[in-house]
Write a protein that holds these residues in place. Structure first.
Motif, short mmCIF file in Angstrom:
data_model
loop_
_atom_site.label_atom_id
_atom_site.label_comp_id
_atom_site.label_asym_id
_atom_site.label_seq_id
_atom_site.Cartn_x
_atom_site.Cartn_y
_atom_site.Cartn_z
N ALA A 169 0.86 -1.18 0.00
CA ALA A 169 0.00 0.00 0.00
C ALA A 169 0.90 1.23 0.00
O ALA A 169 1.69 1.44 0.92
CB ALA A 169 -0.92 0.01 1.22
N GLU A 170 0.79 2.04 -1.04
CA GLU A 170 1.68 3.19 -1.20
C GLU A 170 1.38 4.25 -0.15
O GLU A 170 0.22 4.58 0.12
CB GLU A 170 1.53 3.79 -2.59
N VAL A 220 1.88 8.26 1.53
CA VAL A 220 1.85 9.61 0.98
C VAL A 220 3.25 10.08 0.66
O VAL A 220 3.51 10.73 -0.35
CB VAL A 220 1.15 10.56 1.96
N GLU A 221 4.22 9.78 1.52
CA GLU A 221 5.59 10.24 1.29
C GLU A 221 6.19 9.57 0.05
O GLU A 221 7.04 10.14 -0.62
CB GLU A 221 6.48 9.95 2.50
N GLY A 222 5.77 8.36 -0.26
CA GLY A 222 6.26 7.68 -1.44
C GLY A 222 7.66 7.11 -1.30
O GLY A 222 8.28 6.75 -2.30
N ARG A 223 8.20 7.03 -0.09
CA ARG A 223 9.57 6.53 0.09
C ARG A 223 9.57 5.02 0.31
O ARG A 223 10.32 4.30 -0.33
CB ARG A 223 10.23 7.25 1.27
N HIS A 224 8.75 4.55 1.24
CA HIS A 224 8.68 3.12 1.51
C HIS A 224 7.21 2.72 1.50
O HIS A 224 6.43 3.24 2.29
CB HIS A 224 9.30 2.78 2.88
N PRO A 225 6.82 1.80 0.63
CA PRO A 225 5.42 1.35 0.64
C PRO A 225 5.13 0.54 1.89
O PRO A 225 5.96 -0.22 2.37
CB PRO A 225 5.32 0.50 -0.63
N ALA A 226 3.94 0.72 2.41
CA ALA A 226 3.52 -0.03 3.59
C ALA A 226 3.14 -1.45 3.18
O ALA A 226 2.56 -1.68 2.13
CB ALA A 226 2.34 0.66 4.26
N VAL A 227 3.51 -2.40 4.02
CA VAL A 227 3.14 -3.80 3.80
C VAL A 227 1.80 -4.03 4.49
O VAL A 227 1.67 -3.86 5.69
CB VAL A 227 4.20 -4.76 4.36
N ARG A 228 0.81 -4.38 3.71
CA ARG A 228 -0.56 -4.51 4.23
C ARG A 228 -0.95 -5.97 4.34
O ARG A 228 -0.91 -6.72 3.36
CB ARG A 228 -1.54 -3.78 3.32
N LEU A 229 -1.33 -6.38 5.54
CA LEU A 229 -1.91 -7.70 5.78
C LEU A 229 -3.42 -7.54 5.87
O LEU A 229 -3.91 -6.73 6.67
CB LEU A 229 -1.37 -8.32 7.07
N GLY A 237 -8.42 1.37 -0.38
CA GLY A 237 -9.21 1.29 -1.58
C GLY A 237 -8.41 1.60 -2.82
O GLY A 237 -8.81 1.23 -3.92
N ASP A 238 -7.24 2.36 -2.67
CA ASP A 238 -6.44 2.63 -3.84
C ASP A 238 -5.81 1.35 -4.38
O ASP A 238 -5.71 1.15 -5.58
CB ASP A 238 -5.34 3.65 -3.50
#
Length: 370
Positions: free
Chosen positions: A148-149, A151-160, A264-265
């Motif tokens: 999940a991207e 806002v900062e765009g540096r490190h995408p979040a890992v979503r479980l 949702g994105d």
């Protein structure tokens, strides 16, 4: 008409291509917690293992005059939640639930009265419901991991994503967004972030969510052709070099790791819902267009087919027949043909009704010739 059908087909193909989102299905949160997404490898086992046999509780309180509302999230990553013997069965989630929300209210003016349970929502787990005579329903958690991207765009979040819950015929699910934080003190714990339309979101800052880039295979060195000589590299003057990025390599501020795009994105289920919606809507729009504004060739095909099938007794409305007649007359005028009546005379332009009038009724009117 062919151009409209082709456009609808192209739109459906584009929507299907957007649905191919990369994700990894986890068989077990305790054992299957190391996976690859994109070009990075993630290992969340050090984050999840401390809670393999330990329950996570998140409590929140909100002032709702004249009462105080309490929200309690109980999370068990290692297996189903244990039954609370101090509560009634109807005041806690079903057996097999791993993420449960219990909402209760309390009156501050009546401190002697215990809190009353208002809602019990099973959010995720492997649940089995039985009601009535031989009626049952079973759900599965089906845990998946995706990116999940932020806002900062540096490190995408890992979503479980944990599924399987249901409440008042509405599907429930839990999102755990693991945010990259190199300075986090392990072990860390999740925090409640948001709720929307049956989705309960949590953030979990940890350094193990930064990921490890996969090594790309080295390509063999290519020697220049023997006929050509290697060109001498041209050095760029110091004044023409772009200025260095001042923020390169920096991490977002400590309080901004929780800022992320709303869910949702990158949610493949909602993309599938959108695709199904447009796939169903496209033929409806096409049929509506053919019904209200059919092309001339389409009308001829319909008329011929209706005559062959013996459906000629079904007639169109008078307004529709007059409209088609005028369009045929315009087409004949454009082709240079002229339609005239022998011994005709000029009469004011009017529309002659195509249905007999007056209509004969079954009632007899005395004093008339009928």
């Amino acid at each position: 008409m062919p151009s409209i059908a082709l456009a609808i087909l192209v739109v459906n193909i584009l929507l299907l291509s957007l649905a191919s989102a990369e994700y990894h299905r986890l068989k077990d949160l305790k054992g299957d917690c190391k996976f690859t997404l994109g070009d990075h490898e993630y290992d969340l086992c050090p984050v999840l293992s401390p809670y393999a046999d330990k329950e996570i509780t998140i409590n929140m309180e909100r002032w709702t005059p004249p009462t105080v509302s309490h929200s309690e999230y109980r999370i068990s990553l290692g297996g189903p939640l244990k039954k609370n013997e101090s509560r009634h069965n109807e005041d806690q989630c079903y057996e097999g639930t791993q993420v449960c929300l219990t909402m209760s209210t309390q009156w501050p003016a009546h401190k002697d009265e215990p809190a009353r349970v208002a809602q019990v929502v099973p959010i995720a787990g492997n649940l089995h419901f039985e009601w009535g005579h031989n009626r049952s329903y079973t759900t599965h958690m089906n845990t998946t991991a995706s990116l999940a991207e932020t806002v900062e765009g540096r490190h995408p979040a890992v979503r479980l994503r944990l599924n399987g819950g249901t409440y008042v015929r509405s599907a429930q699910r839990a999102y755990f967004d693991f945010l990259c934080n190199h300075t986090a003190e392990e072990p860390t714990s999740p925090q409640f972030a948001w709720y929307w339309n049956g989705t309960h979101g949590f953030t979990w800052p940890t350094k193990h969510a930064c990921g490890k880039a996969l090594q790309q295979p080295d390509s063999p060195p290519q020697s220049p052709p023997p006929e050509q000589k290697p060109e001498t590299p041209v050095e760029t003057p110091p004044g023409d070099q772009p200025p260095p990025d001042e923020h390169e390599g920096e991490l977002p501020p400590e309080g901004e790791q929780g800022s992320f795009i709303p869910p949702g994105d990158n949610d493949h289920s909602r993309r599938n819902t959108t695709i199904i919606f447009f796939a169903v809507l496209s033929p409806i729009v096409l049929l509506t267009y053919l019904f209200y504004s059919p092309p001339l060739a389409f009308r001829r095909v319909v008329l011929r087919t209706s005559r062959r099938l013996g459906l000629s007794k079904f007639r169109a409305s008078e307004t529709r027949l007059v409209q088609w007649a005028s369009q045929f007359h315009d087409i004949e005028d454009e082709e240079g043909e002229e339609d005239f009546m022998v011994n005709g005379r000029d009469v004011p332009e009017e529309q002659i009704p195509l249905a007999p009038s007056p209509k004969r009724t079954t009632f007899t009117n005395y004093g008339s010739a009928s």
